[in-house]
Design a protein around this motif. Structure first.
Motif, PDB file in Angstrom:
ATOM      1  N   VAL A 185       0.831  -1.205   0.000  1.00  0.00           N
ATOM      2  CA  VAL A 185       0.000   0.000   0.000  1.00  0.00           C
ATOM      3  C   VAL A 185       0.865   1.254   0.000  1.00  0.00           C
ATOM      4  O   VAL A 185       0.636   2.198  -0.783  1.00  0.00           O
ATOM      5  CB  VAL A 185      -0.949  -0.008   1.216  1.00  0.00           C
ATOM      6  CG1 VAL A 185      -1.634   1.343   1.372  1.00  0.00           C
ATOM      7  CG2 VAL A 185      -1.985  -1.104   1.064  1.00  0.00           C
ATOM      8  N   ILE A 189       1.116   3.671  -3.361  1.00  0.00           N
ATOM      9  CA  ILE A 189       0.720   5.084  -3.369  1.00  0.00           C
ATOM     10  C   ILE A 189       1.855   5.956  -3.905  1.00  0.00           C
ATOM     11  O   ILE A 189       1.641   6.876  -4.715  1.00  0.00           O
ATOM     12  CB  ILE A 189       0.310   5.521  -1.951  1.00  0.00           C
ATOM     13  CG1 ILE A 189      -0.967   4.782  -1.518  1.00  0.00           C
ATOM     14  CG2 ILE A 189       0.109   7.031  -1.887  1.00  0.00           C
ATOM     15  CD1 ILE A 189      -1.356   5.056  -0.077  1.00  0.00           C
ATOM     16  N   ALA A 192       2.175   5.343  -7.763  1.00  0.00           N
ATOM     17  CA  ALA A 192       1.067   5.915  -8.529  1.00  0.00           C
ATOM     18  C   ALA A 192       1.142   7.441  -8.547  1.00  0.00           C
ATOM     19  O   ALA A 192       0.918   8.075  -9.588  1.00  0.00           O
ATOM     20  CB  ALA A 192      -0.264   5.455  -7.928  1.00  0.00           C
ATOM     21  N   THR A 193       1.485   8.042  -7.403  1.00  0.00           N
ATOM     22  CA  THR A 193       1.553   9.508  -7.329  1.00  0.00           C
ATOM     23  C   THR A 193       2.664  10.054  -8.215  1.00  0.00           C
ATOM     24  O   THR A 193       2.476  11.030  -8.956  1.00  0.00           O
ATOM     25  CB  THR A 193       1.769   9.945  -5.875  1.00  0.00           C
ATOM     26  OG1 THR A 193       0.717   9.414  -5.063  1.00  0.00           O
ATOM     27  CG2 THR A 193       1.778  11.467  -5.777  1.00  0.00           C
TER      28      THR A 193
END
Length: 582
Positions: A185, A189, A192-193
């Motif tokens: 997780v 994140i 992806a960011t």
């Protein structure tokens, strides 16, 4: 010995002189390729496929040897999944670095590979190869290696046969999955960011307005049964030259903004992250590796007289007793702290608790360092006494040969960084010239040279990590010792190797940019990622290269003053400090 060093200096000066006065060799692929040589491309495919299979087999054999010979007896019939992760992680990291010389041999970046000059083109889809390895590196670093660590560490050790804490496989798997989901997780994140905000690259271009070829000379090309060949083209005339020279070139550079795909972006992200470790550990290992190999020869086991034997035995016994006392004090201190904190929850904002934990960690690292150095000295003492007659005398000779070879490679790497990589206009192609020169002797000699120089950097990174941890005690060291290596140390080292694999590829592709100009990876790292937002700034300004060189030079000075590893804390002083604290 002095005369040999003088000859070596003269050899280096000659190499530099030749590289400075000689232009870069012409690439091996030319336009005038006879028609009968076009059929060689199909044979090259088979040869490269055969080379890939042989390379994978060799890497697998080496990985199996390391796992079998270096594993601790406690892990002999246990931890099968982490062992598979270690084995294929080693193969993955080694194959990633060796993809660069394979890309050089494939040569598909040459324009003639589109169909009009394919004699020296391999025909392999290297873009697909690289993308597969980009994702495999990411999967190993953030999925398999953390999961294996959590799974392996879930077992606190065998208290008695079959009664280890957390020994049930289901509970260990669940515990590992729980921690692994947290890792996925967090990094999901982050990935992806960064991809959504930084995936564009601004590639500089120069606008050229071409001429009208209708005003040039007309030629007739006669078709042949064997297909088109460059030999069918007529010699250029003055009319052709006048047309070509009528190009209009815009003196101002423009740029084209493109979005890179996810696999290419993550390759750049992983290379950027790995560079922070490679710039530190690789630079230290570049100096420490040849030094330690040469010291292994100088400090080879020698026969001890009775007086030396007695003094060494007394010294080792005293150090053992001191460290046993330190270990007992550490155990007592930890038990006492657990009793005091029972029922209390200390958080991150508890300054006193954080300070106490930091002191405990530093003391434990000093204790482990002292134990490791004691084990090394005890092993050397055994080789000088009861094992003296059984000790293989070829081992120190092999270390000396390896140390000399490592010194030459490290020295050439430093020269290449200074002469080719750091200047805005390279003073000389240096190693690029010699790789092309080697290739005139035998087609694969230059490719093998690239493989040796690239793979050497990966080995140096592991050596530098261990040397840094042993000297400065910032983290727990994980040495690879024969029949004494726990799987946690295997996983730590494989994680480091995988993390440094892409920085090594990027560094090598930049260092051998002239020689590897026709590679697929050159178009990725030196074009697309070179101008990527944020990450490209680090490579365009050569930040990591300067850091790498500075740390290497500082390491040379430091290890020149303190070449041998010594304990950071005297055992008696450590014991007295623990007594005062308790």
């Amino acid at each position: 010995m002095l005369s040999s060093w003088i000859h070596f200096q003269r050899f280096i000066v000659c190499l530099l002189f030749i590289s400075l006065i000689s232009p870069l060799p012409i690439p091996k692929t030319t336009l005038n390729i006879p028609q009968n040589q076009q059929q060689q491309a199909a044979m090259a495919d088979l040869f490269l496929i055969f080379t890939i299979l042989i390379g994978l087999i060799i890497l697998t054999i080496i990985g199996l040897y390391l796992v079998v010979k270096y594993q601790h007896p406690d892990d002999k019939n246990d931890a099968y999944f982490p062992k598979l992760v270690v084995l294929f992680g080693f193969v993955l990291a080694g194959a990633t670095v060796l993809l660069l010389p394979l890309d050089v041999a494939n040569n598909e970046g040459f324009a003639g590979c589109d169909g009009w000059a394919t004699a020296f083109c391999g025909g392999l889809n290297m873009s697909l190869f690289w993308e597969i390895f980009y994702w495999l590196i990411t999967a190993w670093l953030f999925l398999l290696i953390p999961f294996s660590m959590f799974y392996y560490e879930a077992d606190d050790g065998m208290l008695m046969a079959g009664t280890s804490v957390g020994a049930k496989p289901n509970s260990r798997i669940c515990e590992a999955i729980k921690y692994e989901m947290f890792v996925v997780v967090i990094f999901g994140i982050i990935f992806a960011t960064t991809y959504m905000t930084m995936n564009s690259t601004d590639i500089p271009v120069r606008e050229v307005t071409g001429p009208s070829f209708g005003s040039g000379a007309l030629y007739t090309v006669t078709a042949s049964g064997g297909g088109f060949s460059a030999n069918q083209l007529s010699i250029m005339t003055t009319a052709d030259l006048s047309v070509i020279r009528s190009n209009r070139v815009n003196p101002t550079l423009g740029s084209v903004e493109l979005s890179v795909n996810a696999s290419t972006f993550y390759a750049g992200l992983m290379a950027w992250l790995g560079w922070f470790f490679f710039a530190l550990f690789g630079a230290i290992g570049l100096t420490a590796l040849p030094l330690d190999l040469i010291l292994a020869f100088l400090d080879r086991p020698r026969h001890m007289d009775p007086l030396e034997f007695a003094e060494a035995q007394v010294s080792l016994r005293d150090r053992v007793n001191e460290l046993v006392a330190v270990g007992e004090l550490l155990k007592y201190e930890r038990e006492e702290r657990e009793q005091q904190n029972r029922g209390k929850r200390t958080g991150f904002f508890d300054k006193e608790a954080r300070k106490q934990a930091a002191e405990e960690k530093q003391t434990l690292l000093q204790f482990k360092q002292a134990v490791y150095l004691l084990e090394e000295d005890a092993e050397d003492f055994a080789n000088c006494t009861e094992n003296y007659n059984n000790y293989n005398p070829l081992i120190p000779i092999g270390c000396l040969i390896g140390g000399i070879c490592s010194f030459i490679i490290s020295f050439f790497w430093l020269l290449h960084i200074i002469l080719y990589m750091l200047p805005s206009t390279p003073a000389t192609p240096f190693l690029n010239s010699y790789f092309m020169w080697f290739q005139t002797w035998w087609g694969m000699l230059g490719v093998l040279s690239v493989a040796v120089f690239s793979f050497y950097l990966l080995i140096a990174a592991v050596k530098g990590c261990f040397k840094f941890g042993l000297r400065f005690l910032f983290f727990q060291v994980h040495p690879m010792k024969l029949n004494k290596t726990y799987m946690s140390s295997f996983l730590f080292n494989i994680g480091l190797v995988c993390l440094c694999a892409l920085p090594v590829v990027q560094f090598s592709a930049s260092a051998f940019q002239d020689y590897a100009r026709y590679t697929t990876i050159n178009q990725v790292f030196n074009v697309q990622l070179y101008y990527l937002k944020f990450f490209g700034w680090w490579w365009r300004n050569k930040i990591f290269e300067y850091i790498f060189l500075c740390i290497t030079l500082l390491t040379c000075i430091y290890l020149g003053c303190k070449p041998r590893d010594v304990s950071a804390s005297n055992s008696l002083a450590l014991r007295d400090r623990l007594k005062r604290r308790s």
